[in-house]
Design an enzyme around this catalytic site. Structure first.
Site, mmCIF file in Angstrom:
data_model
loop_
_atom_site.group_PDB
_atom_site.id
_atom_site.type_symbol
_atom_site.label_atom_id
_atom_site.label_comp_id
_atom_site.label_asym_id
_atom_site.label_seq_id
_atom_site.Cartn_x
_atom_site.Cartn_y
_atom_site.Cartn_z
ATOM 1 N N CYS A 11 0.814 -1.222 0.000
ATOM 2 C CA CYS A 11 0.000 0.000 0.000
ATOM 3 C C CYS A 11 0.851 1.279 0.000
ATOM 4 O O CYS A 11 0.550 2.232 -0.720
ATOM 5 C CB CYS A 11 -0.996 0.010 1.152
ATOM 6 N N HIS A 51 -6.118 0.151 -1.034
ATOM 7 C CA HIS A 51 -6.454 -1.177 -0.502
ATOM 8 C C HIS A 51 -7.607 -1.828 -1.262
ATOM 9 O O HIS A 51 -8.659 -2.152 -0.712
ATOM 10 C CB HIS A 51 -6.788 -1.074 0.986
ATOM 11 N N ASP A 82 -7.495 5.542 -1.711
ATOM 12 C CA ASP A 82 -7.168 4.353 -0.937
ATOM 13 C C ASP A 82 -6.650 3.246 -1.866
ATOM 14 O O ASP A 82 -7.350 2.844 -2.792
ATOM 15 C CB ASP A 82 -8.415 3.877 -0.195
#
Length: 393
Positions: free
Chosen positions: A74, A280, A278
């Site tokens: 990430c 993820h 994000d």
């Protein structure tokens, strides 16, 4: 469902909270918007940022390593996003916008190609993970903001098309003299090769004909990354207003950070909430079609961006800025000096003209990429034990 195990298909049908109905301005990377009258413009700006997420089924890193970065990549993806924003500003301009179905320019695909998940793209997950070995990070190990900044700085040396000057500020201090010396370094000769010998189609992410531009310009475009720690375990509230003002600057590239072991790319704020992309989400790796084109929809976040309260931010971050010209840098310096006048706010870093006496050495990597340096750079790029300037967080 754990955010790290989301797939793009489940993501597309998930519920995302829309922007709040508020009179507070929305700031996105130096642009100010009003929710009630410019909502479409806000979403267009957010969607136009390059969005890099976990991927699966890409070629094995190092030939025998991981084929997915789910669960560990990430911060590497956030590093890609903040650096991609620098390349967008460098080659396409801050006002450039992406729209689904619209034919994009070769310059856009050249930028995107530099981050594709394959070993010979300049800023691919493969290159970042393998260069991180010299930083003391095993392939598959989680990075912090400073680590990914140091690795990206090394990789940028080989991106002669962008010809960036990358500076990582040491000890929360930005030294103007060092930056000017770095950005005004001698440019490569006009007849120097744009790529190392034996380049092939799409070598290092760029198609044939991608030339080095403005090679003799007086100022190399600056990417300034400032790793910071704004508290021990939680962010000190005294830094909140200063952090907000960083997103107001037209030179802003955003912030990489997030929560412990969960990195995000922050691109702005509204009220007391940070706006972020994000990584993820696990998506299939994209394969290049003949001619270097490919579907690019999955590299753009087409839903309202995520938000989190500033107080939830992990204190370890890296702030980024891009100054294409010397005038941009001078303007940035003036804006930073004004931050000290914000009532009740603490400056996140110090801006000084010359290197303080306690500094051991400037953070300058001055490698002129003329044709005589190719062999030296190849050895440099392949080295796994090259010394990095590590910041103590």
């Amino acid at each position: 469902m754990d955010a790290a195990t989301l797939t793009y298909d489940t993501l597309r049908f998930a519920e995302f909270e829309d922007f709040p109905e508020t009179t507070e301005p929305v700031w996105i990377l130096g642009r100010k918007y009003t929710i009630f009258t410019e909502k479409e413009e806000i979403l267009s700006d957010v969607t136009s940022r390059l969005w890099f997420t976990y991927r699966k089924n890409f070629p094995a890193i190092g030939g025998t390593g991981p084929t997915s970065d789910t669960g560990w990549g990430c911060m590497l993806r956030c590093g890609q996003m903040i650096f991609a924003q620098a390349l967008v500003c460098r080659h396409l301009g801050r006002d450039w916008r992406w729209k689904q179905g619209r034919r994009q320019t070769d310059g856009y695909f050249s930028v995107l190609n530099a981050f594709i998940d394959k070993k010979d793209s300049y800023y691919s997950i493969h290159q970042i993970a393998q260069m991180g070995v010299g930083e003391g990070k095993s392939i598959g190990q989680w990075y912090g903001p400073n680590t990914v900044a140091q690795v990206l700085k090394k990789l940028a040396v080989f991106d002669t098309w962008s010809s960036l000057a990358v500076h990582i500020a040491m000890d929360n201090t930005v030294v103007m003299e060092e930056i000017r010396r770095l950005c005004k370094a001698t440019s490569p000769r006009p007849d120097a090769a744009a790529f190392p010998p034996d380049s092939e189609l799409l070598s290092n992410g760029y198609p044939p004909g991608a030339e080095v531009t403005h090679r003799l310009s007086q100022w190399k475009p600056l990417v300034l990354l400032i790793p910071l720690r704004l508290g021990l375990t939680d962010i000190n509230e005294a830094y909140t207003e200063t952090l907000k003002h960083c997103f107001m600057m037209p030179q802003s590239l955003g912030v990489i950070g997030g929560k412990p072991n969960s990195a995000h790319y922050f691109i702005g704020y509204v009220g007391e909430e940070l706006i972020y992309l994000d990584p993820h989400t696990t998506q299939p790796a994209v394969e290049l079609a003949e001619g270097g084109t490919f579907p690019d929809e999955t590299f753009h976040c087409q839903h309202p961006p995520c938000r989190m309260n500033i107080g939830e931010l992990d204190p370890s971050i890296a702030v980024g800025f891009f100054c294409k010209t010397e005038e941009d840098f001078n303007d940035w310096c003036q804006q930073v000096k004004k931050l000290s006048r914000i009532p009740g706010a603490l400056p996140m870093f110090e801006l000084v003209e010359r290197q303080p006496a306690h500094f051991s050495c400037p953070d300058v990597l001055n490698l002129s990429l003329d044709s005589s340096d190719v062999e030296r750079l190849e050895r440099f790029f392949d080295s796994e034990d090259e010394d990095f300037e590590i910041l103590s967080l």
